[in-house]
Scaffold this active site. Structure first.
Site: not given
Ligand code: ADE
Length: 367
Positions: A137, A245
């Site tokens: 990430d 999310r």
């Protein structure tokens, strides 16, 4: 000077409302951080889709990945290295886990800030089994040394390590099992070109459409055993800034509210009331979005204002504004960005309850 009309959207420049638990008038039991994390992780794992067919939205990306999976399987090769870019919360980690499940391999998840020393990345690479996936990430934050270790690893499945120091130093090459690197970033442009060029597939994740988010909310509600009406799901989806999310987070908060209210189903009205209470307005802008926009209006006369200046005036982190808040505001016409800075739009004035500003006179007109 902008004049604020009364509006139902809370003013972020006013002190924040008192603690939500107090507003709801129920007692809070504090969990230990560890218990909290475990519960969150458990829930996260439950609601993440495991297969590409269960993944809602990102149609073009799914098509490309389906093809890549079929081709890699038929050649018994690992998948090509994949770079995913786009705003946070759109499903980059989920895609990586799905790819691993579809290929029947493991996925090791890490992030660039955790790969500080050369031994962090070498340790990870030598622990791989053939075909495994490494997910990194924030890959645009890799340091130079780690990045240079990755080049031969990605290209030739080879780790070049230097043993010893000074004139006696020797380079040794260690073969690695074939693997796939999935890099995720909010800023594809911040990646160095040698690193970017080593990815076989580069794909952008887009904000989700309302109907896709509605399906995601309904799917998650079902997994969480929560009853929700169609319009309740749409109301949550509408306020989720195109981001699964956020949709799933809002759903959980609305579910808490509905439970405390002893209602059986999340209806449109209950969802709207709960989200208003959480300071998420009808367009999905939250307290920080409105703080940023209000600050540009009040302190910078609508803009243009530089990112540093906005960060200093709001007390928010510059990177967070740029990478988390700004993309949605820009894409949805609340902000525009030029080399001179950020400017709010007429839509922003209307949304925040201000009278539209007088059009700005140009230098030539003023002369
Ligand atoms: N949960 C979070 N993102 C999702 C997606 N894209 N599809 C299905 N469920 C999800």
């Amino acid at each position: 000077m902008a004049i604020k009309r009364s509006s139902d959207s809370p003013d972020p420049q006013q002190p924040r409302k008192k603690n939500l638990a107090k507003q709801l008038n129920y007692e809070v039991t504090l969990l230990s951080p560890q218990a909290n994390t475990q519960e969150t992780e458990h829930n996260e794992a439950k609601i993440r889709p495991q297969k590409l067919v269960d993944y809602i939205g990102q149609k073009k990306l799914k098509g490309i990945l389906n093809m890549a999976i079929a081709a890699a399987k038929s050649r018994a090769d690992p998948l090509d290295h994949l770079l995913l870019y786009g705003p946070p919360g759109l499903g980059k980690t989920t895609i990586s886990l799905i790819l691993a499940a579809e290929m029947g391999v493991d996925c090791k998840i890490t992030s660039a800030p955790a790969l500080e020393r050369p031994r962090d990345i070498t340790g990870l690479l030598v622990s791989l089994k053939p075909g495994d996936i490494i997910f990194i990430d924030e890959i645009h934050r890799l340091n130079r040394m780690t990045e240079e270790l990755l080049y031969p690893a990605m290209e030739d499945f080879r780790l070049d390590v230097t043993i010893g120091k000074g004139q006696t130093a020797k380079t040794r090459s260690i073969p690695l099992p074939p693997f796939t690197l999935v890099g995720a970033t909010t800023k594809a442009g911040a990646l160095s070109s040698p690193l970017r060029d080593r990815f076989g597939i580069i794909q952008r994740l887009r904000f989700y459409e309302l109907d896709e988010l509605t399906l995601i909310v309904k799917r998650t509600a079902e997994i969480l055993n929560t009853s929700i009406s169609e319009t309740g799901a749409i109301e949550i989806a509408r306020r989720s800034r195109g981001t699964p999310r956020i949709a799933n987070r809002l759903l959980r908060r609305v579910r808490d509210y509905v439970q405390v209210e002893k209602a059986k189903t999340i209806t449109e009205d209950l969802a709207a009331t709960a989200m208003n209470l959480f300071d998420v307005d009808a367009q999905g802008l939250d307290w920080t979005d409105r703080l940023v926009l209000n600050t540009i209006i009040k302190q910078f006369n609508g803009g243009p204002a530089g990112l540093e200046a906005i960060a200093a005036a709001t007390g928010e982190d510059r990177k967070t504004i740029e990478e988390v808040y700004e993309p949605y505001l820009l894409q949805n016409g609340y902000l525009s960005r030029t080399h001179r800075g950020r400017t709010v739009t007429a839509k922003t004035y209307r949304h925040l309850g201000y009278d539209a500003p007088e059009p700005k006179q140009t230098q030539i007109e003023l002369l």
